[in-house]
Design a protein around this motif. Structure first.
Motif, short mmCIF file in Angstrom:
data_model
loop_
_atom_site.label_atom_id
_atom_site.label_comp_id
_atom_site.label_asym_id
_atom_site.label_seq_id
_atom_site.Cartn_x
_atom_site.Cartn_y
_atom_site.Cartn_z
N PHE A 309 0.85 -1.14 -0.08
CA PHE A 309 0.17 0.09 -0.09
C PHE A 309 0.88 1.31 -0.01
CE2 PHE A 309 -1.97 -3.39 2.26
CZ PHE A 309 -3.05 -3.74 1.50
N THR A 310 0.48 2.37 -0.86
CA THR A 310 1.05 3.48 -1.02
C THR A 310 0.28 4.75 -0.75
OG1 THR A 310 0.67 3.63 -3.27
CG2 THR A 310 2.67 2.45 -2.64
N ALA A 311 0.58 5.87 -0.82
CA ALA A 311 -0.23 6.94 -0.60
C ALA A 311 -1.49 6.98 -1.55
CB ALA A 311 0.72 8.25 -0.88
N THR A 312 -1.17 6.26 -2.73
CA THR A 312 -2.50 6.28 -3.44
C THR A 312 -3.67 5.49 -3.14
OG1 THR A 312 -1.50 4.65 -5.06
CG2 THR A 312 -1.15 6.73 -5.65
N ASP A 313 -3.31 4.56 -2.10
CA ASP A 313 -4.35 3.66 -1.45
C ASP A 313 -5.04 4.61 -0.46
OD1 ASP A 313 -3.70 1.36 -3.47
OD2 ASP A 313 -1.83 1.51 -2.17
N VAL A 463 -7.81 10.48 7.59
CA VAL A 463 -6.95 9.88 6.81
C VAL A 463 -7.44 8.69 5.91
CG1 VAL A 463 -4.99 8.66 6.47
CG2 VAL A 463 -4.91 10.45 7.85
N LEU A 464 -8.56 8.18 6.62
CA LEU A 464 -9.03 6.92 6.10
C LEU A 464 -10.26 7.17 5.43
CD1 LEU A 464 -7.60 4.17 8.49
CD2 LEU A 464 -6.76 4.95 6.41
N GLY A 465 -10.83 8.35 5.54
CA GLY A 465 -11.91 8.71 4.85
C GLY A 465 -13.27 8.35 5.42
N LEU A 466 -13.14 8.01 6.63
CA LEU A 466 -14.32 7.36 7.75
C LEU A 466 -14.91 8.60 8.43
CD1 LEU A 466 -12.46 4.37 8.96
CD2 LEU A 466 -14.32 4.33 7.23
N LYS A 500 -8.20 -2.44 3.93
CA LYS A 500 -7.97 -2.81 2.42
C LYS A 500 -8.19 -4.50 2.51
CE LYS A 500 -7.31 1.01 0.45
NZ LYS A 500 -8.07 1.35 -0.62
N THR A 501 -7.63 -5.23 3.69
CA THR A 501 -7.57 -6.61 3.48
C THR A 501 -8.81 -7.36 4.27
OG1 THR A 501 -6.30 -6.83 5.40
CG2 THR A 501 -4.94 -6.46 3.33
N SER A 502 -9.45 -6.55 5.03
CA SER A 502 -10.45 -7.16 5.78
C SER A 502 -9.88 -8.40 6.76
CB SER A 502 -11.58 -7.94 5.11
OG SER A 502 -12.24 -6.80 4.28
#
Ligand code: FES
Ligand code: FES
Length: 992
Positions: A309-313, A463-466, A500-502
């Motif tokens: 995972f990078t910043a684009t994720d 950061v995580l859009g939550l 991302k991985t659950s």
């Protein structure tokens, strides 16, 4: 046995164990990861911190340096093996003496101390220092640890409890050193909440104290806890205060027992078995552009990688910061890294796969860019801008001006000027950042060490859009923080992987990445001039300080603003100008560290005070007393301090010690030429809480139908004692015994926001919220019973007995309706200290409360070698009201130890001292005897008159030491720390 594993059999805590282990596996890893004996801690994995100390065939050893395979046939003893159904004498002595604060070092100290006591039941101080010398403690200052080991003998003679151990315990015969409940005088807090008020079970305590529900991913306090339940019999509570007497007493800390049994769960102690491991790719350069190669090919070539995972994720805003208007830090850098150690990518996968990854082959191309590590370079006209919107790399500046300082200095009978430089200081908590994240439905749960759960929640969510309510922060025990764990570190990283991985995602920073990537104390370059009239009254002062704030903002604005308010010291200074500037460089991020810049500024001011007293021909302590703020004084911000000003009381309390110390020094120096002694004094003041900003805490308290007082206490206890102190305040304000309190500790799903554990605010602000809440709850109950405020409350199980004079009312709590939280009575109150904004000249009321203190340092300097040996520190601190005197003493001693480090040895140099081998902090032999004098000048705002003290206690130490060195040698060391080479160089320069 497979080729890469060998089978071994050995004994652990008296039980036989057979395991198959890779030959290179560390014993610490085997104990923690496979045998779940997480009482053995890992602070460095390099033999530097001693946190992993266990006994192998009775001898202490660092388990991180011992190959597991080498213990075949041996007997290993860990902290979990000390209790044997009852606390050992040493464990009890640790509780009694307050020798465990955060508790991360405690297991190692206990096992090493046990080995010492086995061979020397009444050890001398030197023997204790020798035996424990390899184990670092960053919280306590070691004095209470020494006292606990030397005092353990008192507990050994106690009669043994004839009761058999609870089932499940290994059947080992009682041995010397075990004691009964009756002799250790523990509080009987009913943490289990089951009505068995006098029986304290260790495992439920650990769960309750962390405020965590049973079960959930990866944890069940009882099932995962490798410590046995320890039953404590139900008598003798000498130390348990009666109703109305909790404040001012020193019951054993309510979260103490798990700390001494190894049951306490820190950030890295309860990773779920199915968690993905996470490796963080970091910049090896101070400033570099980067681009990724074929990440998918790297993943394909390394089986077991679940994702890269990078910043684009990052789904939200890749920008966080503790002060929202200054937020500027990406969770993962985007194309440019601005400091060495900055995170740029994550690799998540199965544990063994991540452990065996060759990260040097990670596909990333770096292009090094010019970098600046010093503020003077960053201010140069041609310097690149680290953040394009911040001209001259100036993050921000704070300013205070009062009167006409230039005119005052021109008229002054005497003036002194000077310059001082300080260094980056590493927090060096023994617990590196650690935690795990998992999804609970659509809610991200992050279980990690922290000082600021609600701030973590909000930044992680951003950061995580939550939405913030879709992130739950569950603080684990925190193995030291001192300011650095106020900023998020791994929370958004493991949160991203879990989302991302659950899958649950777990990460424990290595010592190296903790030191590289987290915040430091700001290095400062300061100048000042102070003037006084012929009577010795300070008439004016000018101060300016540049603070190297590193690559991102963090708490730089707080430092820049707090310093000018405090740089006068606790002295009347009618004409004053102070400027504090936070300047970006490509150095480590400088953030919060006990004092927020005030310790640095105090070195400047207090060393000049000595020079000025000398010019005036005045005694240095008398000079300070003459200028000390008093009730009715105006501060440099124009704030009138109407009451509670205790600095003169502190200085007065030190006077007899000062006189004695000066005489001792004179005597010694008359007969010695190669070594000279000196004595120094310095003061402090510190505004508690945020500077001119809202700073609320909310505390909820409820009465359960079973007659328990449930305290929702969200002020994270990082070792300083808020769990205990806030419960004491609650008990007395409500009018019930401390034993009735059931703690629900910080958890954003359970406890209201009690703010961050920082700026010496928890006893004051959260304590005041607890007091208000408890009084409101009491009022509700009294109104319900239709009695006056004079009535007493007594709980008899579910029956609440209310007495007033001859009248008695009985309320059957079990028969009352409950609210949504399951309470029959409840109250929730908020306290926000009244402050006023500062105007453009820094005039206003930045704090509702100040605390005060002064310390004397006595030391000896070897004039040839430049080495400094501390002889004694005497500390007088005005804490308003000592809610828990033992915990207050512990804070003072621990702060002094950190001040000693700052004064004499601690200098973080990026790229050179990124481990605990090259970065030195005080060891048990570096802290001299400390005499503490508690001064109690009540504060009108504080709960029961209490003032904060967490930061204050460190501030005077370094300047007192520098002043003592000057007294001994005649020279002032102007670059801190005063290492032997700097002391020697200053002496030589003065001789030329
Ligand atoms: S973890 Fe073993 S010495 Fe630090
Ligand atoms: S109590 Fe020793 S490191 Fe915290």
């Amino acid at each position: 046995m497979s080729a890469d594993r060998i089978d071994i059999a050995f004994e652990v805590n008296g039980a036989s164990v057979s395991v198959s282990t890779p030959p290179v596996q560390r014993l610490s890893s085997l104990l923690r990861d496979e045998l779940h004996l997480t009482g053995t801690k890992v602070g460095c994995d390099a033999g530097d911190c001693g946190a992993c100390t266990v006994l192998i065939d009775g001898e202490p050893a660092c388990a991180c340096l011992v190959p597991a395979a080498s213990v075949a046939g041996s007997s290993v003893r860990t902290v979990e093996g000390l209790a044997n159904g009852k606390l050992s004498a040493l464990q009890a002595s640790f509780l009694e003496h307050g020798a465990a604060q955060c508790g991360i070092c405690t297991p190692a100290l206990l096992v090493a101390g046990t080995a010492l006591l086995d061979r020397s039941p009444n050890p001398t101080e030197i023997e204790v220092q020798d035996a424990l010398g390899g184990i670092l403690c960053r919280c306590t200052g070691y004095r209470k640890i020494v006292a606990a080991v030397m005092g353990a003998g008192r507990f050994m003679s106690a009669s043994l409890d004839p009761a058999p151990p609870p089932s499940g315990l290994p059947a080992i015969s009682p041995s010397r050193g075990e004691i009964t409940r009756s002799s250790i005088l523990l509080p009987t807090i009913d943490v289990a909440g089951d009505g068995a008020a006098a029986q304290l079970l260790i495992s439920p305590l650990a769960g309750e104290m962390a405020g965590r529900p049973e079960g959930g991913v990866g944890r069940s306090a009882a099932s995962q806890n490798s410590s046995p339940n320890i039953a404590l019999s139900r008598n003798l509570n000498r130390r348990l205060p009666l109703a109305g007497h909790a404040v001012g007493s020193s019951p054993i800390r309510l979260d103490g027992i798990p700390k001494v049994t190894g049951a306490e769960k820190f950030g890295g102690d309860s990773f779920p078995a199915d968690a993905l491991a996470v490796a963080v790719i970091r910049s090896p350069h101070y400033h570099a552009a980067f681009s990724f190669g074929d990440l998918q090919a790297y993943k394909a070539a390394n089986p077991g990688i679940a994702g890269i995972f990078t910043a684009t994720d990052i789904p939200g805003k890749n920008c966080f910061g503790v002060i929202p208007p200054f937020a500027d830090q990406p969770a993962l850098a985007e194309s440019t890294a601005r400091f060495r150690g900055e995170a740029v990518a994550l690799v998540a996968g199965e544990g063994e796969a991540i452990a065996s990854l060759d990260l040097t082959k990670f596909p990333i191309a770096w292009t090094e860019l010019p970098h600046m590590l010093q503020p003077c370079e960053a201010q140069a006209a041609d310097a690149h801008l680290i953040h394009p919107s911040r001209e001259h790399n100036l993050l921000t500046q704070g300013f205070v001006e009062r009167g006409d300082p230039e005119a005052a200095l021109a008229k002054a009978a005497h003036t002194v000027s000077g310059e001082i430089e300080t260094s980056f200081v590493e927090h060096a908590y023994i617990e590196p950042e650690a935690g795990f994240a998992h999804m609970d439905g659509d809610t991200l749960v992050v279980t990690a060490c922290t000082q600021a759960p609600y701030m973590d929640r909000d930044d992680t969510a951003k950061v995580l859009g939550l939405a913030p309510e879709k992130v739950r922060i569950v603080p684990t025990a925190t193995g030291g923080g001192f300011g650095s764990k106020l900023d998020i570190s791994l929370q958004p990283l493991i949160g991203l992987v879990a989302m991302k991985t659950s899958r649950p995602a777990a990460l424990a920073y290595t010592r190296n990445e903790s030191m590289m990537s987290t915040t430091k104390r700001h290095p400062a370059s300061m100048k000042a001039t102070i003037g006084a009239d012929t009577d010795g009254r300070v008439t004016g002062m000018v101060f300016s300080g540049d603070f190297n704030t590193g690559a991102y903002a963090s708490w730089g604005p707080t430092v820049a603003n707090r310093v000018p308010v405090h740089a006068s010291g606790p002295y009347a200074t009618p004409n004053y100008r102070a400027l504090g500037r936070a300047i970006h460089t490509n150095g480590p991020i400088a953030g919060a560290f006990r004092g927020f810049g005030v310790p640095q500024a105090t070195i400047m001011q207090e060393t000049l005070y000595d020079a000025l007293a000398e010019k005036l021909g005045m005694d240095r302590l008398d000079f300070r007393l003459k200028n000390a703020l008093r009730n009715g004084s105006e501060t440099v911000t124009g704030q009138v301090l109407n009451a509670g000003v205790g600095i003169a009381d502190c200085l007065e309390a030190l006077k007899p010690h000062w006189t004695r110390a000066l005489a001792d020094v004179e005597n010694f120096n008359a007969g010695n030429t190669a070594r000279k002694r000196g004595v120094g004094v310095a003061s402090c003041w510190y505004g508690c809480g945020n500077t001119s900003l809202p700073n609320p805490s909310t505390i909820k308290i409820g009465i359960s139908p079973a007659g328990k007082v449930v305290l929702h206490q969200g002020a994270v206890d990082i070792g300083q004692g808020s769990n205990t102190v806030i419960a004491q305040i609650t008990a007395d304000a409500l009018g019930v015994p401390l034993s009735l309190i059931v703690l629900k500790s910080a958890d954003t799903a359970i406890t209201p926001d009690a703010g961050k554990t920082s700026a010496s605010r928890q006893t004051f602000v959260s304590g005041k919220a607890a007091e208000k809440s408890a009084r409101a709850l009491r009022e509700k109950i009294l109104r319900f019973a239709n009695v006056s405020g004079k009535a007493t409350l007594q709980f008899d199980g579910a029956m609440l007995v209310i007495r007033e004079g001859e009248a008695t009312r009985r309320v059957d709590l079990a028969g009352l309706a409950v609210d949504a939280d399951g309470f029959v009575f409840a109250a929730q109150e908020t306290y926000d200290p009244p402050t006023l904004p500062l105007d453009e000249k820094g005039q206003g009321t930045p704090y509702a409360q100040y605390g005060y203190g002064a310390q004397i340092a006595e030391l000896e300097v070897d004039l040839k070698l430049g080495t400094v040996k501390l002889i004694k520190i005497t500390a007088a601190h005005d804490v308003g009201r000592a809610i828990n005197p033992l915990l207050v003493e512990g804070q003072i001693e621990g702060g002094i130890a950190q001040g000693i480090g700052m004064a004499l040895m601690e200098e973080y140099i990026p790229g050179r001292t990124e481990n605990l081998h090259d970065y030195l902090i005080p060891t048990i032999g570096d802290v001299p005897p400390i005499e503490t004098i508690l001064v109690e000048v009540p504060d009108p705002e504080g709960p029961f008159g209490a003032k904060g003290l967490g930061e204050h206690v460190l501030i005077p130490t370094a300047p007192a030491i520098l002043n003592a060195i000057r007294h001994a040698t005649g020279v002032l060391v102007t670059k801190v720390p005063a290492t032997p080479s700097r002391v020697r160089a200053a002496i030589r320069e003065a001789e030329q």
